[in-house]
Scaffold this motif. Structure first.
Motif, PDB file in Angstrom:
ATOM      1  N   ILE A 189      57.169  56.863  -2.312  1.00 58.23           N
ATOM      2  CA  ILE A 189      57.892  56.323  -1.150  1.00 58.23           C
ATOM      3  C   ILE A 189      57.371  54.949  -0.741  1.00 58.23           C
ATOM      4  O   ILE A 189      57.790  54.405   0.287  1.00 58.23           O
ATOM      5  CB  ILE A 189      57.795  57.287   0.050  1.00 58.23           C
ATOM      6  CG1 ILE A 189      56.346  57.411   0.532  1.00 58.23           C
ATOM      7  CG2 ILE A 189      58.363  58.648  -0.303  1.00 58.23           C
ATOM      8  CD1 ILE A 189      56.199  58.179   1.836  1.00 58.23           C
ATOM      9  N   GLY A 190      56.442  54.388  -1.520  1.00 55.66           N
ATOM     10  CA  GLY A 190      55.929  53.056  -1.210  1.00 55.66           C
ATOM     11  C   GLY A 190      54.940  53.016  -0.071  1.00 55.66           C
ATOM     12  O   GLY A 190      54.749  51.963   0.553  1.00 55.66           O
ATOM     13  N   LEU A 191      54.300  54.140   0.232  1.00 55.33           N
ATOM     14  CA  LEU A 191      53.294  54.180   1.289  1.00 55.33           C
ATOM     15  C   LEU A 191      51.923  53.912   0.688  1.00 55.33           C
ATOM     16  O   LEU A 191      51.536  54.545  -0.299  1.00 55.33           O
ATOM     17  CB  LEU A 191      53.297  55.563   1.953  1.00 55.33           C
ATOM     18  CG  LEU A 191      52.290  55.779   3.089  1.00 55.33           C
ATOM     19  CD1 LEU A 191      52.619  54.896   4.276  1.00 55.33           C
ATOM     20  CD2 LEU A 191      52.271  57.253   3.504  1.00 55.33           C
ATOM     21  N   ARG A 192      51.205  52.957   1.256  1.00 54.64           N
ATOM     22  CA  ARG A 192      49.895  52.612   0.717  1.00 54.64           C
ATOM     23  C   ARG A 192      48.900  52.411   1.861  1.00 54.64           C
ATOM     24  O   ARG A 192      49.280  52.157   3.009  1.00 54.64           O
ATOM     25  CB  ARG A 192      49.970  51.338  -0.131  1.00 54.64           C
ATOM     26  CG  ARG A 192      50.345  50.093   0.637  1.00 54.64           C
ATOM     27  CD  ARG A 192      50.440  48.866  -0.275  1.00 54.64           C
ATOM     28  NE  ARG A 192      50.672  47.657   0.493  1.00 54.64           N
ATOM     29  CZ  ARG A 192      51.855  47.262   0.925  1.00 54.64           C
ATOM     30  NH1 ARG A 192      52.933  47.977   0.653  1.00 54.64           N
ATOM     31  NH2 ARG A 192      51.984  46.142   1.634  1.00 54.64           N
ATOM     32  N   ALA A 193      47.630  52.546   1.525  1.00 54.25           N
ATOM     33  CA  ALA A 193      46.562  52.325   2.499  1.00 54.25           C
ATOM     34  C   ALA A 193      46.327  50.828   2.639  1.00 54.25           C
ATOM     35  O   ALA A 193      45.752  50.193   1.764  1.00 54.25           O
ATOM     36  CB  ALA A 193      45.287  53.028   2.047  1.00 54.25           C
ATOM     37  N   ASP A 194      46.790  50.252   3.753  1.00 54.63           N
ATOM     38  CA  ASP A 194      46.692  48.804   3.951  1.00 54.63           C
ATOM     39  C   ASP A 194      46.503  48.534   5.442  1.00 54.63           C
ATOM     40  O   ASP A 194      47.441  48.650   6.242  1.00 54.63           O
ATOM     41  CB  ASP A 194      47.963  48.113   3.445  1.00 54.63           C
ATOM     42  CG  ASP A 194      47.820  46.594   3.438  1.00 54.63           C
ATOM     43  OD1 ASP A 194      48.714  45.923   2.905  1.00 54.63           O
ATOM     44  OD2 ASP A 194      46.811  46.086   3.973  1.00 54.63           O
ATOM     45  N   LEU A 195      45.284  48.163   5.826  1.00 60.46           N
ATOM     46  CA  LEU A 195      44.975  47.893   7.230  1.00 60.46           C
ATOM     47  C   LEU A 195      45.485  46.542   7.699  1.00 60.46           C
ATOM     48  O   LEU A 195      45.411  46.231   8.894  1.00 60.46           O
ATOM     49  CB  LEU A 195      43.459  47.979   7.452  1.00 60.46           C
ATOM     50  CG  LEU A 195      42.845  49.366   7.315  1.00 60.46           C
ATOM     51  CD1 LEU A 195      41.322  49.283   7.352  1.00 60.46           C
ATOM     52  CD2 LEU A 195      43.347  50.291   8.411  1.00 60.46           C
ATOM     53  N   ASP A 196      45.985  45.733   6.780  1.00 59.27           N
ATOM     54  CA  ASP A 196      46.470  44.401   7.141  1.00 59.27           C
ATOM     55  C   ASP A 196      47.985  44.350   7.280  1.00 59.27           C
ATOM     56  O   ASP A 196      48.553  43.264   7.441  1.00 59.27           O
ATOM     57  CB  ASP A 196      46.019  43.371   6.086  1.00 59.27           C
ATOM     58  CG  ASP A 196      44.521  43.108   6.157  1.00 59.27           C
ATOM     59  OD1 ASP A 196      43.913  42.963   5.096  1.00 59.27           O
ATOM     60  OD2 ASP A 196      43.980  43.063   7.274  1.00 59.27           O
ATOM     61  N   ASP A 197      48.647  45.495   7.206  1.00 59.66           N
ATOM     62  CA  ASP A 197      50.100  45.537   7.286  1.00 59.66           C
ATOM     63  C   ASP A 197      50.517  46.453   8.437  1.00 59.66           C
ATOM     64  O   ASP A 197      50.548  47.677   8.279  1.00 59.66           O
ATOM     65  CB  ASP A 197      50.689  46.038   5.962  1.00 59.66           C
ATOM     66  CG  ASP A 197      52.210  45.903   5.918  1.00 59.66           C
ATOM     67  OD1 ASP A 197      52.811  45.673   6.990  1.00 59.66           O
ATOM     68  OD2 ASP A 197      52.787  46.021   4.824  1.00 59.66           O
ATOM     69  N   PRO A 198      50.843  45.902   9.610  1.00 59.71           N
ATOM     70  CA  PRO A 198      51.243  46.747  10.746  1.00 59.71           C
ATOM     71  C   PRO A 198      52.458  47.610  10.447  1.00 59.71           C
ATOM     72  O   PRO A 198      52.590  48.714  10.988  1.00 59.71           O
ATOM     73  CB  PRO A 198      51.542  45.724  11.858  1.00 59.71           C
ATOM     74  CG  PRO A 198      50.818  44.493  11.455  1.00 59.71           C
ATOM     75  CD  PRO A 198      50.826  44.478   9.957  1.00 59.71           C
ATOM     76  N   TYR A 199      53.357  47.110   9.600  1.00 58.98           N
ATOM     77  CA  TYR A 199      54.544  47.897   9.275  1.00 58.98           C
ATOM     78  C   TYR A 199      54.188  49.124   8.454  1.00 58.98           C
ATOM     79  O   TYR A 199      54.822  50.174   8.573  1.00 58.98           O
ATOM     80  CB  TYR A 199      55.555  47.025   8.535  1.00 58.98           C
ATOM     81  CG  TYR A 199      56.122  45.935   9.399  1.00 58.98           C
ATOM     82  CD1 TYR A 199      57.140  46.196  10.314  1.00 58.98           C
ATOM     83  CD2 TYR A 199      55.622  44.638   9.340  1.00 58.98           C
ATOM     84  CE1 TYR A 199      57.650  45.202  11.133  1.00 58.98           C
ATOM     85  CE2 TYR A 199      56.127  43.633  10.146  1.00 58.98           C
ATOM     86  CZ  TYR A 199      57.141  43.923  11.039  1.00 58.98           C
ATOM     87  OH  TYR A 199      57.637  42.938  11.844  1.00 58.98           O
ATOM     88  N   MET A 200      53.179  49.005   7.605  1.00 61.92           N
ATOM     89  CA  MET A 200      52.735  50.168   6.838  1.00 61.92           C
ATOM     90  C   MET A 200      52.081  51.188   7.770  1.00 61.92           C
ATOM     91  O   MET A 200      52.272  52.400   7.613  1.00 61.92           O
ATOM     92  CB  MET A 200      51.752  49.723   5.747  1.00 61.92           C
ATOM     93  CG  MET A 200      51.539  50.768   4.662  1.00 61.92           C
ATOM     94  SD  MET A 200      53.056  51.231   3.794  1.00 61.92           S
ATOM     95  CE  MET A 200      53.490  49.649   3.033  1.00 61.92           C
ATOM     96  N   LEU A 201      51.324  50.718   8.757  1.00 63.03           N
ATOM     97  CA  LEU A 201      50.733  51.611   9.744  1.00 63.03           C
ATOM     98  C   LEU A 201      51.814  52.268  10.593  1.00 63.03           C
ATOM     99  O   LEU A 201      51.711  53.441  10.968  1.00 63.03           O
ATOM    100  CB  LEU A 201      49.743  50.844  10.620  1.00 63.03           C
ATOM    101  CG  LEU A 201      48.417  50.530   9.928  1.00 63.03           C
ATOM    102  CD1 LEU A 201      47.808  49.266  10.490  1.00 63.03           C
ATOM    103  CD2 LEU A 201      47.450  51.681  10.081  1.00 63.03           C
ATOM    104  N   HIS A 202      52.856  51.511  10.901  1.00 62.63           N
ATOM    105  CA  HIS A 202      53.987  52.073  11.646  1.00 62.63           C
ATOM    106  C   HIS A 202      54.660  53.174  10.828  1.00 62.63           C
ATOM    107  O   HIS A 202      55.002  54.235  11.353  1.00 62.63           O
ATOM    108  CB  HIS A 202      54.990  50.976  11.979  1.00 62.63           C
ATOM    109  CG  HIS A 202      56.270  51.509  12.573  1.00 62.63           C
ATOM    110  ND1 HIS A 202      56.375  51.888  13.884  1.00 62.63           N
ATOM    111  CD2 HIS A 202      57.480  51.742  12.003  1.00 62.63           C
ATOM    112  CE1 HIS A 202      57.609  52.322  14.115  1.00 62.63           C
ATOM    113  NE2 HIS A 202      58.291  52.249  12.986  1.00 62.63           N
ATOM    114  N   ARG A 203      54.845  52.923   9.544  1.00 66.87           N
ATOM    115  CA  ARG A 203      55.468  53.920   8.680  1.00 66.87           C
ATOM    116  C   ARG A 203      54.632  55.203   8.667  1.00 66.87           C
ATOM    117  O   ARG A 203      55.166  56.308   8.770  1.00 66.87           O
ATOM    118  CB  ARG A 203      55.625  53.380   7.263  1.00 66.87           C
ATOM    119  CG  ARG A 203      56.033  54.443   6.252  1.00 66.87           C
ATOM    120  CD  ARG A 203      56.153  53.883   4.852  1.00 66.87           C
ATOM    121  NE  ARG A 203      57.451  53.282   4.639  1.00 66.87           N
ATOM    122  CZ  ARG A 203      57.895  52.888   3.438  1.00 66.87           C
ATOM    123  NH1 ARG A 203      57.120  53.006   2.375  1.00 66.87           N
ATOM    124  NH2 ARG A 203      59.089  52.365   3.304  1.00 66.87           N
TER     125      ARG A 203
END
Length: 463
Positions: A183-197
């Motif tokens: 689903i394209g989910l990755r551990a990335d503390l520099d991407d607020p959109y990934m944290l939102h997801r």
């Protein structure tokens, strides 16, 4: 489709429905448990009233029983006697109920002595009634816990398994399963959109277990710390160390790395305080808010309210409301540029409402909607920087502060940490204060902060 739309699009296997159904079921079971507590206590106390009725008749007897039941409910609620995690654990359920009943009995006798009514009751009748009530209370608790454990087992709680570049188990049990790479989910503390997801993925679950390579565990752990959820990382190599703070998933040990800072009773208490203060404030301040809205429309063209995406509880994004204080064409939607004393973007009305903090009043609507709290860490825009460095890059603990709802005011604000973040120290001081508040929350502290906020509504750093 925008990045935020993509971030919101993904759901775990099973969707939101099953997870929300788990939560609704637990609420109904807790309400049923409270009802059966009342039945057990009423039946037990009726034995005492049958032996020796209270002088004054049925009306006085009923009032005494009702008062005792109300006292028990309040004490039991604050003693975690209705914590959903105790529904299927007979020991926990009976222990918490016994403590609440003991506290109720103590208050009962103190009131009797205070009003000098001990002669009104037969001692034998009182002891018989309280003994029967306590016995029936524990008996029905034991019976219900055993029945729920046999019928539901671990299915009362919504659990999620996130697999990131690891073998996918054939049988995840009752857990919803998410393949992070698929689903394209990755551990990335520099991407607020990934944290939102991730926050959207977790919001209806009670527990999440992440299975990932060892080099990604620290990042996943940091992401889960702000998720307002019981978060665990699969870590097979710690099995032989037998640490105290571990959980289990199937045959493997997990590290418990995150837990919501407030329990159910504290969250309910905080929410009640928000509503108790917010509703009267909105009603009382409505004439002022209408006047400000008219002044903004007359001063410059554009909408009355300024909406901006901010980082909220669980690292999810929400739209914060403020009275517009800047010219529409020069508003900074990402919050990259902090307002300054000589900021030429601010309108004439905007300068006054910012200096007096009136521009923050629409956030009471955010509180009413449950997106914010009166007291908590202040929500920041995604692009906020200090010395041209994004906040979360200044201090990796930044994400932890989002385990609570953001607030209109907070501990950092009453300590004077407000206004522009020109240096790294500005954000470090705020993060430190926010984490201190989160780790030492109490209702009294919220009340003290609210009173302290009144004294700094007009502040030298408000511009």
């Amino acid at each position: 489709m925008s990045r935020i739309d993509l971030a919101m699009a993904t759901r775990p296997a099973g969707g939101r429905g099953p997870a929300a159904a788990h939560r609704a079921l637990r609420i109904w079971l807790c309400l049923a448990l409270a009802l059966w507590d009342m039945v057990a206590l009423t039946c037990g106390l009726s034995v005492g009233l049958a032996l020796a009725p209270v002088d004054g008749g049925l009306r006085d007897s009923g009032a005494s029983v009702a008062a005792l039941l109300m006292a028990y409910l309040i004490i039991a609620f604050h003693n975690q006697a209705y914590d959903p995690r105790g529904l299927t654990n007979a020991t926990t359920s009976c222990r918490n109920a016994a403590r609440a009943f003991a506290g109720t009995v103590l208050i009962f006798f103190l009131v009797l002595f205070a009003v000098k009514s001990t002669s009104t009751f037969s001692r034998a009748a009182v002891l018989a009634g309280l003994g029967c009530a306590g016995g029936l209370l524990l008996a029905q608790r034991l019976l219900l816990s055993r029945l729920l454990e046999r019928h539901f087992g671990d299915r009362l709680f919504a659990e999620l398994l996130i697999v990131d570049d690891c073998p996918i188990p054939e049988n995840p049990g009752q857990m919803a399963l998410v393949d992070a790479q698929a689903i394209g989910l990755r551990a990335d503390l520099d991407d607020p959109y990934m944290l939102h997801r991730l926050g959207m993925l977790l919001r209806d679950h009670d527990r999440v277990v992440v299975a990932c390579p060892a080099d990604r565990r620290v990042t996943w752990a940091q992401m889960l710390k702000g998720g307002n959820i019981l978060g665990e990382i699969v870590s097979p190599e710690v099995e032989s160390m037998a640490p105290l703070t571990v959980g289990r998933w199937q045959d493997m040990a997990t590290l418990v790395v995150a837990r919501g800072p407030l329990n159910l009773a504290n969250r309910a208490t905080k929410r009640l305080l928000d509503l108790f203060v917010t509703v009267p404030l909105l009603i009382g301040l409505m004439p002022l808010m209408i006047a400000v809205a008219v002044a903004i429309k007359l001063d410059s063209p554009g909408p009355v309210f300024f909406r901006q995406q901010r980082i909220g509880r669980g690292n999810t994004l929400f739209s914060i409301l403020k009275f517009r204080s800047m010219k529409v064409e020069r508003c900074d939607m990402d919050g990259v540029r902090s307002a300054s004393r000589t900021d030429d973007r601010i309108t004439r009305v905007g300068r006054f409402i910012r200096r007096t903090s009136i521009d923050e009043l629409p956030q009471l609507i955010n509180v009413l909607l449950g997106e914010m709290s009166l007291v908590g860490p202040r929500p920041h825009a995604i692009g906020s920087t200090a010395e041209d460095i994004l906040f979360w890059r200044v201090d990796r603990q930044y994400w932890k502060r989002h385990a609570l709802k953001p607030g209109i005011t907070g501990l950092a604000q009453i300590r004077g940490f407000r206004g522009a973040t020109e240096t790294r120290a500005d954000i470090l001081q705020r993060v430190e204060a926010d984490l201190e508040y989160m780790n030492g929350w109490s209702l009294m502290r919220d009340i003290v902060i609210l009173f302290g906020t009144v004294q700094i509504l007009v502040h030298r750093n408000a511009f």
